[in-house]
Design an enzyme around this catalytic site. Structure first.
Site, PDB file in Angstrom:
ATOM      1  CG  HIS A 263     -18.332   1.877 -18.137  1.00  0.00           C
ATOM      2  ND1 HIS A 263     -18.339   2.257 -19.450  1.00  0.00           N
ATOM      3  CD2 HIS A 263     -18.738   0.589 -18.124  1.00  0.00           C
ATOM      4  CE1 HIS A 263     -18.728   1.249 -20.212  1.00  0.00           C
ATOM      5  NE2 HIS A 263     -18.961   0.211 -19.423  1.00  0.00           N
ATOM      6  CD  GLU A 331     -26.337  -0.370 -17.173  1.00  0.00           C
ATOM      7  OE1 GLU A 331     -26.322   0.100 -18.324  1.00  0.00           O
ATOM      8  OE2 GLU A 331     -25.477  -0.083 -16.311  1.00  0.00           O
ATOM      9  CG  HIS A 332     -24.683  -4.500 -17.026  1.00  0.00           C
ATOM     10  ND1 HIS A 332     -24.832  -4.876 -18.338  1.00  0.00           N
ATOM     11  CD2 HIS A 332     -24.359  -3.173 -17.051  1.00  0.00           C
ATOM     12  CE1 HIS A 332     -24.609  -3.827 -19.132  1.00  0.00           C
ATOM     13  NE2 HIS A 332     -24.331  -2.784 -18.367  1.00  0.00           N
TER      14      HIS A 332
END
Length: 437
Positions: A263, A331-332
């Site tokens: 990202h 988060e993940h």
């Protein structure tokens, strides 16, 4: 230089362990001084400030801050049919999942004979959806934010998203917006978009709430404007942990740790394992996977995995891996195991938990159904994924009948008297009895 950062967790002191938990979002406060003038300018100058900041930051001249209907129509012609089919497929799954989340509009329970209490759910009147653009195009974020908002019944929905250098909004984002049910899109992003949503401009209608992930600049703007509008769950730069227990090929861990790392250089991504063989296999596989990525995405992920917020964390035991994951609160989280349910009960601090070798983060981000707008920077310890109820508000309901009143009033009087509130006491005393029908 090694292929990626390698952290021997058992050999680290307390300070080094704490450093592994730090995210780029933690630096948002350092931007307050730069973001505050942007907010003030948008509040004072409106559209003129939005256009100026869009030229300065996005290098784009926007013809129309509000995307015209013709651009939506054109997007269906410019986006490849297979991409539109994928968007339709994803929206169908996301809608199916989130429809199950929608609460009953109202419920009442008889608490005591003749005394009723319950909840009523109603949609928030206006919500803005932030869709990032800086390091890529994100129709997936459009779907993840718009679908639950539409299911919740929000009457005034808008999207704010940075424009491309040509001044236009990503075509697939417009396709996703229309298919999800949102027709108002503003070509503005960054801190200035958050300010516009908070204060309104000649073009951008103010909203009561803003949701969606963003850069540290967006995070900083949200924090500064939290007293003006509801800024939703804290969703900053991407982060992931791939937990590998040694029962699955280490190459899978390497393949999947790159998903969120690509990202941008402000992301965070770790492989966590107690198996040195697994760690070495993953490390050996990374160069081959980088060779099959675009140059930009490979550079982003290398910056993450070779830096202080990424790489491989080698623990001394599976229990220590669990402890690190809970401390990190990702988060993940992927559980790379042939028996992922064995670990599920021991991991309590993660916003998204994807289990087994057939459930990579990619599926969760795009098509599986659960929301991929998730709390970052350890906020998974106290809040969860974006949901339908994030677009709704809850009101308590109470209804007491005449036969039930006396009992409740008696006990309420005692508590009011003890706490020293005379008006509370009077309201359920003989004074009320004198005027009741």
């Amino acid at each position: 230089m090694s292929v990626c950062s390698f952290h021997d967790y058992g050999a680290l002191d307390a300070g080094a362990r704490a450093a592994l938990l730090k995210r780029a979002e933690s630096d948002a406060e350092a931007l307050f001084g730069k973001v505050r003038p942007i907010i003030d300018a948008v509040k004072a100058e409106g559209d003129a400030a939005l256009r100026r900041f869009t030229r300065d930051f996005d290098k784009a001249d926007v013809k129309a801050l509000k995307v015209p209907e013709a651009d939506f129509d054109a997007s269906f012609k410019s986006v490849e049919p297979q991409v539109i089919d994928a968007i339709r497929f994803a929206i169908s799954n996301i809608r199916s999942f989130h429809e199950e989340q929608k609460p009953e509009p109202q419920w009442l329970k008889e608490i005591r004979p003749g005394a009723f209490a319950g909840d009523r759910w109603t949609p928030i009147r206006s919500v803005a959806l932030y869709v990032p653009r800086g390091k890529g195009s994100f129709p997936s974020v459009t779907m993840m934010t718009a679908v639950p908002a539409v299911i919740a019944g929000v009457p005034e929905l808008s999207i704010v998203t940075p424009p491309a250098p040509d001044g236009g909004v990503d075509a697939a984002t417009l396709v996703a917006a229309r298919l999800a049910g949102v027709e108002t899109v503003y070509a503005v992003g960054g801190a200035q978009a958050v300010a516009a949503v908070a204060h309104g401009t000649e073009t951008v209608k103010p909203a009561l709430k803003i949701v969606g992930p963003g850069s540290p600049w967006v995070v900083a703007a949200k924090r500064l404007l939290a007293g003006v509008l509801d800024v939703g769950l804290p969703a900053g730069p991407s982060e992931a942990i791939i937990f590998a227990d040694g029962t699955v090929d280490g190459r899978l861990a390497a393949l999947d740790v790159l998903i969120e790392a690509e990202h941008g250089p402000d992301s965070s991504a770790y492989i966590v394992t107690h198996s040195r063989d697994m760690a070495e296999a993953a490390m050996a596989a990374l160069p081959g996977f980088w060779a099959r990525m675009t140059e930009q995405r490979a550079a982003f992920s290398q910056a993450v995995l070779k830096g202080p917020r990424g790489g491989i964390v080698l623990t001394r035991s599976v229990e220590e891996s669990h402890d690190f994951i809970n401390a990190y609160a990702p988060e993940h989280l992927e559980i790379q195991s042939t028996d992922p349910f064995r670990h599920l009960g021991r991991i309590t601090e993660a916003a998204e938990i994807l289990m087994g070798p057939y459930t990579p983060v990619t599926l969760g981000n795009f098509v599986l159904g659960p929301n991929a707008v998730l709390p970052t920077s350890r906020w998974a310890r106290s809040c969860g994924p974006l949901s339908v109820t994030d677009f709704m508000k809850r009101s308590s309901i109470g209804y007491v009948t005449q036969p039930a009143y006396a009992e409740l009033a008696q006990h309420a009087r005692e508590l009011a008297r003890y706490e020293g509130f005379s008006s509370h006491e009077n309201a359920v005393s003989a004074l009320r009895d004198d005027v009741l029908p």
